[in-house]
Design a protein around this motif. Structure first.
Motif, PDB file in Angstrom:
ATOM      1  N   ALA A 235      34.667  38.497  39.820  1.00 51.64           N
ATOM      2  CA  ALA A 235      33.306  38.102  40.191  1.00 51.64           C
ATOM      3  C   ALA A 235      32.310  39.227  39.970  1.00 51.64           C
ATOM      4  O   ALA A 235      31.200  39.004  39.475  1.00 51.64           O
ATOM      5  CB  ALA A 235      33.275  37.650  41.649  1.00 51.64           C
TER       6      ALA A 235
ATOM      7  N   SER B 136      31.581  39.700  36.253  1.00 58.26           N
ATOM      8  CA  SER B 136      31.247  38.503  35.489  1.00 58.26           C
ATOM      9  C   SER B 136      29.752  38.446  35.214  1.00 58.26           C
ATOM     10  O   SER B 136      28.930  38.829  36.047  1.00 58.26           O
ATOM     11  CB  SER B 136      31.671  37.254  36.266  1.00 58.26           C
ATOM     12  OG  SER B 136      31.242  36.082  35.601  1.00 58.26           O
TER      13      SER B 136
ATOM     14  N   ASP C 198      28.510  35.515  34.608  1.00 61.05           N
ATOM     15  CA  ASP C 198      28.178  34.220  35.201  1.00 61.05           C
ATOM     16  C   ASP C 198      27.872  34.401  36.686  1.00 61.05           C
ATOM     17  O   ASP C 198      28.165  35.440  37.280  1.00 61.05           O
ATOM     18  CB  ASP C 198      29.337  33.235  35.038  1.00 61.05           C
ATOM     19  CG  ASP C 198      29.570  32.859  33.587  1.00 61.05           C
ATOM     20  OD1 ASP C 198      28.615  32.958  32.799  1.00 61.05           O
ATOM     21  OD2 ASP C 198      30.708  32.487  33.243  1.00 61.05           O
TER      22      ASP C 198
ATOM     23  N   ILE D  34      28.830  33.470  40.311  1.00 66.63           N
ATOM     24  CA  ILE D  34      29.972  32.953  41.061  1.00 66.63           C
ATOM     25  C   ILE D  34      29.594  32.891  42.534  1.00 66.63           C
ATOM     26  O   ILE D  34      29.184  33.894  43.121  1.00 66.63           O
ATOM     27  CB  ILE D  34      31.217  33.830  40.851  1.00 66.63           C
ATOM     28  CG1 ILE D  34      31.564  33.878  39.356  1.00 66.63           C
ATOM     29  CG2 ILE D  34      32.388  33.310  41.670  1.00 66.63           C
ATOM     30  CD1 ILE D  34      32.726  34.779  39.019  1.00 66.63           C
TER      31      ILE D  34
ATOM     32  N   SER E 230      28.096  36.545  43.476  1.00 67.12           N
ATOM     33  CA  SER E 230      28.383  37.705  42.635  1.00 67.12           C
ATOM     34  C   SER E 230      27.122  38.526  42.374  1.00 67.12           C
ATOM     35  O   SER E 230      26.006  37.995  42.388  1.00 67.12           O
ATOM     36  CB  SER E 230      28.996  37.254  41.310  1.00 67.12           C
ATOM     37  OG  SER E 230      28.126  36.361  40.643  1.00 67.12           O
TER      38      SER E 230
ATOM     39  N   GLY F  14      32.836  23.689  39.235  1.00 64.44           N
ATOM     40  CA  GLY F  14      33.260  24.043  40.586  1.00 64.44           C
ATOM     41  C   GLY F  14      34.390  23.195  41.114  1.00 64.44           C
ATOM     42  O   GLY F  14      34.640  22.084  40.634  1.00 64.44           O
TER      43      GLY F  14
ATOM     44  N   VAL G  98      33.916  26.619  45.366  1.00 64.09           N
ATOM     45  CA  VAL G  98      33.772  27.732  44.431  1.00 64.09           C
ATOM     46  C   VAL G  98      33.010  27.229  43.213  1.00 64.09           C
ATOM     47  O   VAL G  98      33.464  26.314  42.523  1.00 64.09           O
ATOM     48  CB  VAL G  98      35.140  28.288  43.994  1.00 64.09           C
ATOM     49  CG1 VAL G  98      34.947  29.470  43.044  1.00 64.09           C
ATOM     50  CG2 VAL G  98      35.949  28.722  45.202  1.00 64.09           C
TER      51      VAL G  98
ATOM     52  N   VAL H 294      31.115  28.279  39.621  1.00 61.93           N
ATOM     53  CA  VAL H 294      30.854  29.242  38.552  1.00 61.93           C
ATOM     54  C   VAL H 294      29.749  28.646  37.690  1.00 61.93           C
ATOM     55  O   VAL H 294      29.934  27.601  37.070  1.00 61.93           O
ATOM     56  CB  VAL H 294      32.113  29.514  37.707  1.00 61.93           C
ATOM     57  CG1 VAL H 294      31.797  30.514  36.598  1.00 61.93           C
ATOM     58  CG2 VAL H 294      33.245  30.026  38.584  1.00 61.93           C
ATOM     59  N   SER H 295      28.591  29.308  37.690  1.00 58.47           N
ATOM     60  CA  SER H 295      27.414  28.767  37.007  1.00 58.47           C
ATOM     61  C   SER H 295      27.005  29.681  35.857  1.00 58.47           C
ATOM     62  O   SER H 295      26.892  30.893  36.042  1.00 58.47           O
ATOM     63  CB  SER H 295      26.248  28.620  37.985  1.00 58.47           C
ATOM     64  OG  SER H 295      26.576  27.721  39.030  1.00 58.47           O
ATOM     65  N   ARG H 296      26.780  29.079  34.718  1.00 58.45           N
ATOM     66  CA  ARG H 296      26.384  29.832  33.521  1.00 58.45           C
ATOM     67  C   ARG H 296      24.943  29.496  33.149  1.00 58.45           C
ATOM     68  O   ARG H 296      24.533  28.334  33.179  1.00 58.45           O
ATOM     69  CB  ARG H 296      27.317  29.499  32.368  1.00 58.45           C
ATOM     70  CG  ARG H 296      26.949  30.139  31.030  1.00 58.45           C
ATOM     71  CD  ARG H 296      28.133  30.179  30.106  1.00 58.45           C
ATOM     72  NE  ARG H 296      29.189  31.035  30.638  1.00 58.45           N
ATOM     73  CZ  ARG H 296      30.348  31.245  30.032  1.00 58.45           C
ATOM     74  NH1 ARG H 296      30.612  30.656  28.885  1.00 58.45           N
ATOM     75  NH2 ARG H 296      31.258  32.036  30.581  1.00 58.45           N
TER      76      ARG H 296
END
Length: 429
Positions: free
Chosen positions: A150, A153, A155, A157, A170, A235, A249, A251-253
């Motif tokens: 995280a 990253s 991205d 998180i 993150s 997620g 959880v 995770v976004s880009r």
């Protein structure tokens, strides 16, 4: 052994205890003999009735004897109970974990003459503790791995708890949004999400928690400048051993560049490249919506640039393109927000007016367009005169009309305007 000690021992034996029970006789201060061995001990550790009366060193291997003797001597010298945990295998090879309690019994002089050995099977407890410890270690390792991933990253998180608040985010949030991670902690994640996307995001988390499904969703977050940044979320929900939801959880880009590119492609698909007006496809879609909607009567204008072929042939296609662009600009300015302007192709344009209240309103717009186009045109130090012909069709007050039908009526009105000498409009009512 004192009578009281014998009574105590008999009570223990009569309890039908299911643990290993041994009685060790102590002679000459440190000489150890088996005086009693219960059936459980015979079954689990392989002792026999023949072991009773024998010295411990006669029954056990040297290494085991040294271990037993050391523990027993500790009880004899301290005259206190001693407890320890150990592991051993039965004659059948089964692994047992035990808690061994050595309890001294004394004579009248206070010397230890017997040691009662009670070996309690704690295998289930030990295995459960080991499993718990392994789970804890795995959790710590997974947390360490998670944190390493995280914190390195690019991205975003996020851990969102059952209340919708942020448990962790993150550090990449500072690069992506210009906001420090600490500003998110214990705050609702929705505080940073576009109002139009909040409910969609709630449904995403709820669906994942309810069905334990991996979710994918696009949404917007506000950055420190107040601008909206597009993200694509992947997620999953995380549950504890009891099946209770712990957190989501995500995770976004950052997909802002992709969304911008897709918007450009969509814009190109529905807009004319030269004038940036809606193209024929977009025009027909909007005309259909207008005719089938509840915005009242619709007026359709179709327009041609008078003698455009002569302009193209006489001055070239580049000048023709300039005329098309300027015509589009003047047409847009004349109509403004009263209707939709489109280029259908070549020198053919169209205007859609909705919620028409009177014929005078249509006439006013048509005259405004004619006047705007009649104004002098300046190209390369030269002055040009450009005019347009307009055909108008109005949908009926009652009843429906199709795209094709109203287009045919507008084309017929345009034909009449050209027959009348161009630079004018006609309305087909």
């Amino acid at each position: 052994m004192k009578n009281m000690d014998a009574v105590f021992l008999n009570q223990v034996l009569m309890n039908g205890i299911q643990d290993i029970l041994l009685v060790i006789r102590v002679e000459d201060g440190d000489d150890l003999f088996y005086e009693f061995i219960n059936q459980v001990a015979m079954d689990r550790i392989g002792l026999t009735e023949e072991s009773v009366g024998k010295r411990l060193q006669e029954v056990h291997h040297a290494e085991d004897y040294r271990f037993f003797r050391s523990n027993h001597l500790q009880v004899i010298r301290s005259k206190r109970e001693f407890v320890y945990e150990d592991a051993f295998r039965s004659p059948r090879g089964n692994l047992y974990y035990s808690e061994t309690r050595l309890t001294p019994l004394f004579d009248d002089n206070g010397d230890v003459v017997h040691i009662v050995v009670l070996v309690h099977d704690i295998t289930d407890k030990k295995l459960a503790e080991d499993e718990l410890e392994n789970s804890r270690i795995e959790l710590l390792e997974s947390r360490d791995q998670f944190r390493i991933i995280a914190e390195n990253s690019t991205d975003l998180i996020v851990l969102i708890n059952a209340e919708g608040n942020v448990d962790y985010i993150s550090p990449s949030t500072e690069d992506l949004l210009g906001i420090e991670d600490k500003d998110f902690i214990e705050r609702p994640y929705s505080d940073f999400v576009h109002p139009d996307d909040v409910m969609v995001l709630h449904f995403t988390v709820d669906d994942s928690a309810g069905d334990n499904r991996h979710m994918k969703q696009e949404y917007r977050m506000k950055n420190s400048d107040g601008d909206w940044v597009w993200f694509e979320l992947h997620g999953s929900a995380v549950f504890n051993e009891q099946g209770e939801f712990i957190h989501f959880v995500a995770v976004s880009r950052d997909i802002s560049s992709r969304v911008l590119y897709e918007d450009k492609l969509k814009h190109i698909a529905y807009h004319d490249v030269l004038t940036d007006l809606p193209n024929r496809r977009s025009f027909y879609n909007q005309l259909t919506e207008a005719l089938t909607g509840e915005q009242g009567q619709v007026a359709l204008f179709v327009l041609d640039i008078d003698h455009f072929k002569e302009i193209n042939d006489g001055f070239g296609h580049d000048r023709g393109d300039q005329v098309i662009k300027e015509f589009a600009s003047r047409l847009r300015d004349a109509v403004q927000d009263r209707g939709t302007v489109a280029r259908l192709g070549g020198d053919e344009f169209a205007v859609i007016l909705q919620n028409i209240k009177s014929l005078e309103e249509v006439v006013s717009v048509a005259e405004g367009i004619l006047q705007s186009i009649r104004e002098p045109w300046h190209f390369g130090g030269q002055v040009f005169s450009v005019t347009t012909s307009i055909g108008v069709a109005i949908s009926p007050v009652d009843g429906e009309i199709t795209n094709d039908a109203i287009n045919k009526q507008a084309d017929l009105a345009l034909y009449k305007a050209k027959e009348a000498g161009r630079n004018c409009f006609r309305v087909n009512t």
